[in-house]
Write a protein that holds these residues in place. Structure first.
Motif, PDB file in Angstrom:
ATOM      1  N   VAL A   1     -35.266 -12.560 -67.345  1.00 34.96           N
ATOM      2  CA  VAL A   1     -34.027 -12.003 -66.800  1.00 34.96           C
ATOM      3  C   VAL A   1     -33.466 -12.871 -65.668  1.00 34.96           C
ATOM      4  O   VAL A   1     -32.296 -13.285 -65.707  1.00 34.96           O
ATOM      5  CB  VAL A   1     -34.237 -10.549 -66.310  1.00 34.96           C
ATOM      6  N   GLN A   2     -34.274 -13.139 -64.646  1.00 34.61           N
ATOM      7  CA  GLN A   2     -33.764 -13.909 -63.515  1.00 34.61           C
ATOM      8  C   GLN A   2     -33.381 -15.326 -63.937  1.00 34.61           C
ATOM      9  O   GLN A   2     -32.354 -15.853 -63.503  1.00 34.61           O
ATOM     10  CB  GLN A   2     -34.790 -13.962 -62.378  1.00 34.61           C
ATOM     11  N   LYS A   3     -34.208 -15.941 -64.791  1.00 31.86           N
ATOM     12  CA  LYS A   3     -33.908 -17.299 -65.245  1.00 31.86           C
ATOM     13  C   LYS A   3     -32.588 -17.334 -66.008  1.00 31.86           C
ATOM     14  O   LYS A   3     -31.803 -18.283 -65.889  1.00 31.86           O
ATOM     15  CB  LYS A   3     -35.041 -17.808 -66.133  1.00 31.86           C
TER      16      LYS A   3
ATOM     17  N   GLU B   1     -44.278  -7.200 -66.152  1.00 33.63           N
ATOM     18  CA  GLU B   1     -43.021  -7.056 -65.415  1.00 33.63           C
ATOM     19  C   GLU B   1     -42.508  -8.385 -64.883  1.00 33.63           C
ATOM     20  O   GLU B   1     -41.303  -8.637 -64.876  1.00 33.63           O
ATOM     21  CB  GLU B   1     -43.199  -6.043 -64.286  1.00 33.63           C
ATOM     22  N   GLU B   2     -43.412  -9.251 -64.422  1.00 35.01           N
ATOM     23  CA  GLU B   2     -42.956 -10.544 -63.905  1.00 35.01           C
ATOM     24  C   GLU B   2     -42.454 -11.453 -65.017  1.00 35.01           C
ATOM     25  O   GLU B   2     -41.480 -12.178 -64.831  1.00 35.01           O
ATOM     26  CB  GLU B   2     -44.085 -11.225 -63.118  1.00 35.01           C
ATOM     27  N   THR B   3     -43.111 -11.424 -66.171  1.00 37.09           N
ATOM     28  CA  THR B   3     -42.625 -12.214 -67.309  1.00 37.09           C
ATOM     29  C   THR B   3     -41.209 -11.788 -67.685  1.00 37.09           C
ATOM     30  O   THR B   3     -40.344 -12.624 -67.966  1.00 37.09           O
ATOM     31  CB  THR B   3     -43.555 -12.051 -68.524  1.00 37.09           C
ATOM     32  N   PHE B   4     -40.977 -10.484 -67.658  1.00 39.08           N
ATOM     33  CA  PHE B   4     -39.656  -9.968 -68.028  1.00 39.08           C
ATOM     34  C   PHE B   4     -38.626 -10.193 -66.928  1.00 39.08           C
ATOM     35  O   PHE B   4     -37.587 -10.817 -67.163  1.00 39.08           O
ATOM     36  CB  PHE B   4     -39.756  -8.478 -68.364  1.00 39.08           C
TER      37      PHE B   4
ATOM     38  N   ALA C   1     -27.479 -11.931 -72.687  1.00 33.04           N
ATOM     39  CA  ALA C   1     -28.816 -11.649 -73.205  1.00 33.04           C
ATOM     40  C   ALA C   1     -29.674 -10.940 -72.162  1.00 33.04           C
ATOM     41  O   ALA C   1     -30.458 -10.043 -72.496  1.00 33.04           O
ATOM     42  CB  ALA C   1     -29.489 -12.951 -73.644  1.00 33.04           C
ATOM     43  N   ALA C   2     -29.515 -11.333 -70.887  1.00 30.59           N
ATOM     44  CA  ALA C   2     -30.281 -10.703 -69.812  1.00 30.59           C
ATOM     45  C   ALA C   2     -29.916  -9.222 -69.688  1.00 30.59           C
ATOM     46  O   ALA C   2     -30.802  -8.361 -69.593  1.00 30.59           O
ATOM     47  CB  ALA C   2     -30.032 -11.422 -68.487  1.00 30.59           C
TER      48      ALA C   2
END
Length: 311
Positions: A191-193, A183-186, A26-27
């Motif tokens: 993505v990172q999570k 950008e941080e939410t994404f 998904a990321a």
């Protein structure tokens, strides 16, 4: 229904997956989708509205389009993907209010890493210039990168220029506030999570930062953007709060914007070096700043370990 877990360290919480698509898949899908939507879809939309002559386009309309593109083509996909993949969206996006001390600590790190990255950019560009003078391949590559860099400078120069306090405030909102949230939410949120459900936290932050750097289309700033992205990822993971990395992103952009308002274009995007420049002082400064920053990261880890033990 699948449950994917990485670990239970700060930022590595268990996440209940409600989709048949694995979090890592998904990321990557979200990265492809956002890249296509924002870079190509946004570019085509810009051309459709303003034509190919961007220099004569209404600058405030361009700013509104930039802000709208961030919200609709980066933030919204992050929220949609998080809702489709995870049962607990707030947990997946690290929506947790941090303590003031956490924000202050990571802000100190940004103060250290900013001059560190400036020295790194200087040395990187100096070495690249040397290679371009002795090798035709690097010489041709430099010509291409210079053209891309000039295009980036011109684009940002038009967006950042202002003639009043109100206009400057609007520029700050477009260039500092909106990207920090979207950008941080994404990137550090969804993505990172998602990567953390499969990979170790460090590699999750590195992979995310690589895409973060590539998304910005800044050839000479790529390495520094990746390193900055890793620091943002470290901050988000360690604090388990997306608001910490949002603040760091906002602070970084605001510092650059303030420098632009005060000194002008040549100071905000300073990628120009000469072969006659002395590189040794910059190398010494870089080494010293790396040592200082390493001690800072050690302190941060020790602080959070002590905080966890006190709970």
């Amino acid at each position: 229904m699948n449950d994917s877990v990485n670990n239970t360290e700060p930022g590595g919480d268990r996440l209940k997956v409600i989709s048949s698509i694995k979090p890592v898949t998904a990321a990557f899908l979200s990265l492809l989708a956002v890249f296509f939507l924002y870079q190509f879809g946004g570019g085509l939309l810009t051309i459709a509205i303003f034509g190919l002559n961007f220099e004569n386009a209404d600058v405030n309309a361009m700013r509104l389009l930039t802000m709208g593109g961030q919200i609709l083509l980066i933030l919204l996909p992050a929220l949609i993907f998080a809702r489709l993949v995870y049962e607990n969206v707030t947990q997946a996006l690290r929506v947790k209010v941090p303590r003031f001390k956490e924000i202050a600590l990571f802000a100190m790190g940004l103060i250290i890493i900013t001059p560190l990255l400036q020295e790194l950019i200087f040395i990187q560009n100096y070495l690249f210039l040397k290679l371009a003078h002795v090798n035709s391949f690097f010489g041709n590559l430099k010509e291409i990168l210079d053209k891309v860099d000039q295009m980036v400078e011109k684009t940002y120069g038009n967006l950042l220029s202002s003639n009043s306090f109100f206009e400057s405030s609007f520029v700050i909102f477009v260039v500092a506030v909106t990207p920090a949230i979207c950008e941080e939410t994404f990137f550090r949120g969804f993505v990172q999570k998602s990567f953390e459900q499969k990979f170790k936290p460090f590699w999750s932050a590195v992979i995310t930062a690589l895409f973060f750097g590539l998304y910005h289309f800044n050839p000479y700033g790529l390495v520094s953007l990746v390193i900055l992205g890793i620091y943002f990822g470290f901050a988000a993971y360690t604090s388990n709060s997306i608001f910490v990395s949002m603040f760091l992103h906002f602070l970084n952009n605001s510092i650059a914007l303030t420098a632009y308002f005060i000194f002008g274009e040549e100071e905000i995007i300073n990628t120009k070096v000469e072969l006659t420049d002395k590189v040794a002082p910059h190398a010494i400064n870089l080494f010293a700043l790396i040592v200082i920053f390493s001690f800072f990261i050690y302190y941060i880890k020790k602080y959070y370990k002590k905080t966890e033990l006190a709970r």
